[in-house]
Write an enzyme that holds these catalytic residues in place. Structure first.
Site, short mmCIF file in Angstrom:
data_model
loop_
_atom_site.label_atom_id
_atom_site.label_comp_id
_atom_site.label_asym_id
_atom_site.label_seq_id
_atom_site.Cartn_x
_atom_site.Cartn_y
_atom_site.Cartn_z
N LYS A 60 0.82 -1.21 0.00
CA LYS A 60 0.00 0.00 0.00
C LYS A 60 0.86 1.26 0.00
O LYS A 60 0.45 2.31 -0.51
CB LYS A 60 -0.96 0.00 1.19
CG LYS A 60 -2.21 -0.85 0.98
CD LYS A 60 -1.89 -2.23 0.48
CE LYS A 60 -3.06 -3.11 0.20
NZ LYS A 60 -2.64 -4.45 -0.28
N GLY A 130 10.76 -23.69 13.83
CA GLY A 130 10.31 -24.69 14.78
C GLY A 130 9.56 -25.82 14.12
O GLY A 130 8.87 -25.62 13.12
N GLY A 200 -2.45 -14.31 -13.02
CA GLY A 200 -3.37 -14.27 -11.89
C GLY A 200 -4.13 -12.97 -11.85
O GLY A 200 -3.53 -11.90 -11.83
N VAL A 204 -3.78 -9.70 -5.66
CA VAL A 204 -2.36 -9.39 -5.79
C VAL A 204 -2.02 -9.00 -7.22
O VAL A 204 -1.36 -7.98 -7.47
CB VAL A 204 -1.51 -10.60 -5.35
CG1 VAL A 204 -0.03 -10.34 -5.62
CG2 VAL A 204 -1.73 -10.89 -3.87
N GLY A 205 -2.49 -9.79 -8.18
CA GLY A 205 -2.17 -9.51 -9.58
C GLY A 205 -2.70 -8.17 -10.05
O GLY A 205 -2.00 -7.42 -10.75
N LEU A 206 -3.92 -7.83 -9.65
CA LEU A 206 -4.51 -6.57 -10.12
C LEU A 206 -3.87 -5.37 -9.44
O LEU A 206 -3.64 -4.34 -10.09
CB LEU A 206 -6.02 -6.58 -9.87
CG LEU A 206 -6.83 -7.65 -10.62
CD1 LEU A 206 -8.32 -7.41 -10.43
CD2 LEU A 206 -6.47 -7.70 -12.09
N GLY A 295 -1.78 -17.58 -6.41
CA GLY A 295 -2.04 -18.27 -5.16
C GLY A 295 -0.89 -18.27 -4.17
O GLY A 295 0.24 -17.85 -4.48
N ASP A 336 -3.48 -16.96 8.39
CA ASP A 336 -3.63 -17.54 7.07
C ASP A 336 -3.35 -19.04 7.03
O ASP A 336 -3.86 -19.74 6.15
CB ASP A 336 -2.68 -16.86 6.08
CG ASP A 336 -2.92 -15.37 5.96
OD1 ASP A 336 -3.84 -14.86 6.63
OD2 ASP A 336 -2.18 -14.71 5.21
N HIS A 473 -23.09 17.31 3.85
CA HIS A 473 -22.93 17.54 2.40
C HIS A 473 -21.77 18.52 2.19
O HIS A 473 -21.64 19.49 2.93
CB HIS A 473 -24.21 18.14 1.81
CG HIS A 473 -24.05 18.56 0.37
ND1 HIS A 473 -24.11 17.65 -0.66
CD2 HIS A 473 -23.82 19.77 -0.19
CE1 HIS A 473 -23.92 18.29 -1.80
NE2 HIS A 473 -23.75 19.59 -1.54
#
Length: 488
Positions: A60, A130, A200, A204-206, A295, A336, A473
Site C-alpha cells: 500500500k 520450529g 493471476g 495481488v495480480g490486479l 495463489g 492464514d 454535504h
C-alpha cells in the site's frame, strides 16, 4: 535488533510459532497475564509476518506512489498544466529506487515497532524454524547457528502464515530467475519493467498490475477465470475490468498457462504461452518480467505437524474448530495458515478470540462462527465489500425477498467534484425486513464506504435508516441516501 531475554528454562507457559499479525498482541497479552519470560515467540525471519514485511504495509506504500503518478498525468482534467500532463506520460520521471526506499523505510519502522513492543513486554524471541517432535514439544533450529534446541509448553500457537506459490510451468528454468517475480521480489525492483506479464487476476495480480502500469510499464494480465476477482458478482467484476482497460492494461481472461520460454528480443526476455480454458489455439505474450501471482501456500511443510497429532488438509492448511483448536489438545492456530479468508484483520480477530478464551475462561467463549469478513482490494478505485454477494444471497436464501440496489459513482456529488467517478455501488437487502445482507463499493474510498455500511449491519440498522439519515454535504457518505432508490 531485538534484545533477547536470557532463557532460564526450556519450558514455557506458551510458545507461538511464527510472528504474523496475531502473534505480537497475543504474546504481549499472555506475558502480561503470566509474567515476563512465560511466552516464547519463534520467528524464521522478521517480526510482523506477511502484513508488515511483505504484504499490506509495503504494497500500500508503493500503491500510494502509483496514485500520485496517476494524478500527475491528470492535471489537465483539473485545469493544472505541467510537463507531465502535456502528453499524460510519466515515462522517464519515475524514480523507482526512491519508491523502493520509501517502502523499505516504512517497513523498517513498523517492524521495529513490533520488535520494541515484544522487548518491553518481556516476551522471549528466538529466531529460527520450529517443528513438532511430540505433543506440545518443538525443536527450534537457530537461524544463525543452525543449532537445535527442544522446548515444551502448556499451549502452543501456530501462526506461520503463507508464502507465494512458485510457478510450476514447463520452461521456467529457461528464463532468467531474476525476471520471474512473486509478490515479495517485485517490490525490490530498482527499475520499472518495460513489459510486465501478470499471471493471476486476483487481488495481488490486479494491485501490482495497475501499480506498475501507472509507473510506466506495459502490462498484460493473464487469468484463468472468466472474470477478474472470481468471488465478485459479474457486474462488479465487469466494471472493474473496464477501469483496468481504461488504464491501459491488457486483460487475457479465461486462459490456462501452458509454458514459459526464454527469448532474446530486445528488452523482451520472456514469452508466456497460454490457451483458452477448456481448449483452443495457443496464444502468447512477450515481456521483460513476469509476476506469478497465482495463489499462496501455507507454511506447514516444515512443521512435522503429524508428530503432534495436528491435522492438515490436502493443501497443507491446518485444520481447526470454530474456537481455533486443532486436533491436538493445547495446540491452536491463527491467521492464514489455517486457510479461509487470508486477511490481516481476520488474523487479528483470531487473536481476540484466543485472548478471551484462554485468559478469561469463565467468560462466554468467542468463536469464528458467523463473524463478518470485510475486505478491500486496493486497486484504484478501491473495491470494498462486506457481507453476501448477490449470487450468494440468492443461493443461500431462495425463499427470502432478495432485492438489489445499484448506483454508478457518477451519481455521487463528491465523486463528481473530485473527478473520481469511476465505479459503482451495490447493495443486497431483504425487501421484507430491510436487513442489509451485503454491500460493495467500487469507487473512491470504497473501503471507507464499505466500513460505514458494515457498522450499520453490526447494529442491525435497516437500509431505510440510511436512506433517511442526515449526512453532511458534500461527502461520500451522503450517497447512502440515494443508493436505495434503485432497489429492484
Amino acid at each position: 535488533m531485538l534484545k533477547h531475554l536470557k532463557m532460564t528454562s526450556k519450558h514455557f507457559k506458551f510458545i507461538i510459532l511464527g510472528s504474523g499479525q496475531a502473534a505480537p498482541p497475543l504474546a504481549t497479552a499472555l506475558t502480561a497475564a503470566h509474567g515476563k519470560g512465560s511466552t516464547l515467540v519463534v520467528e524464521k525471519a522478521f517480526i510482523g509476518g506477511t502484513c508488515v514485511n511483505y504484504g499490506c504495509t509495503p504494497t500500500k506504500t508503493m500503491i500510494s506512489s502509483g496514485r500520485v503518478a496517476y494524478l500527475s498525468t491528470r492535471g489537465k482534467d483539473y485545469g493544472i498544466a505541467t510537463a507531465v500532463t502535456e502528453n499524460r506520460s510519466i515515462s522517464g520521471l519515475v524514480d523507482m529506487q526512491k519508491i523502493r526506499q520509501r517502502k523499505r523505510d516504512i517497513v523498517n519502522s513498523f517492524r521495529g515497532g513490533n520488535e520494541g513492543r515484544l522487548e518491553r513486554s518481556g516476551v522471549v524471541v528466538k529466531y529460527g524454524v520450529g517443528r513438532f517432535v511430540g505433543a506440545r514439544n518443538v525443536v527450534v533450529r537457530d537461524r544463525d547457528t543452525s543449532q537445535e534446541e527442544e522446548f515444551t509448553a502448556d499451549a502452543i500457537f501456530i501462526n506461520t502464515g503463507c508464502r507465494p506459490a512458485e510457478p510450476r510451468l514447463p520452461g521456467v528454468e529457461s528464463v532468467d530467475a531474476k525476471r520471474v517475480l512473486d509478490s515479495t521480489s517485485i517490490m525490490e525492483l530498482g527499475e520499472v519493467p518495460r513489459k510486465l506479464i501478470v499471471v493471476g487476476a486476483g487481488y495481488v495480480g490486479l494491485e501490482f498490475g495497475q501499480l506498475f502500469r501507472r509507473l510506466g510499464a506495459e502490462v498484460t494480465v493473464v487469468g484463468r477465470g472468466k472474470q477478474v476477482l472470481a468471488r465478485e458478482d459479474g457486474d462488479i467484476a465487469e466494471e472493474l475490468e473496464k477501469i483496468l482497460v481504461q488504464d491501459g492494461i491488457e486483460l487475457e481472461l479465461g486462459m490456462d498457462t501452458v509454458r514459459l520460454e526464454g527469448v532474446d528480443e530486445g528488452e523482451m526476455k520472456i514469452r508466456l504461452v497460454y490457451k483458452p480454458t477448456g481448449g483452443g489455439e495457443e496464444k502468447s505474450v512477450l515481456g521483460s518480467h513476469i509476476l506469478w501471482s497465482a495463489g499462496r501456500v501455507p507454511n506447514t511443510d516444515m512443521l512435522d505437524a503429524e508428530k503432534a497429532g495436528i491435522r492438515v488438509d490436502s493443501r497443507g492448511f491446518v485444520q481447526c474448530d470454530e474456537y481455533l483448536q486443532t486436533a491436538a489438545e493445547g495446540v491452536y492456530v491463527l491467521g492464514d495458515v489455517k486457510g479461509g479468508p487470508a486477511f490481516t484483520h481476520i488474523s487479528y480477530d483470531d487473536f481476540r478470540i484466543l485472548k478471551n478464551n484462554i485468559l478469561n475462561p469463565t467468560a462466554p467463549k468467542l468463536s469464528t462462527k458467523d463473524r463478518m469478513v470485510p475486505y478491500t482490494v486496493y486497486t484504484d478505485p478501491q473495491l470494498g465489500h462486506i457481507g453476501l454477494h448477490e449470487a450468494e444471497a440468492r443461493r443461500l436464501y431462495p425463499n427470502r425477498n432478495i432485492k438489489v440496489a445499484k448506483m454508478p459513482m457518477t451519481w455521487v456529488a463528491r465523486a463528481l467534484e473530485t473527478d473520481e467517478t469511476r465505479g459503482m455501488m451495490k447493495a443486497v437487502v431483504d425487501g421484507d425486513t430491510e436487513e442489509i445482507l451485503g454491500y460493495t463499493c467500487l469507487g473512491i474510498e470504497g473501503g471507507e464506504m464499505m466500513s460505514m455500511v458494515q457498522i450499520a449491519m453490526m447494529g442491525k440498522v435497516g437500509y431505510s435508516r440510511l436512506r433517511d439519515a442526515t449526512f453532511a454535504h458534500p461527502t461520500l457518505a451522503e450517497s447512502l441516501n440515494n443508493l436505495w432508490g434503485s432497489l429492484e
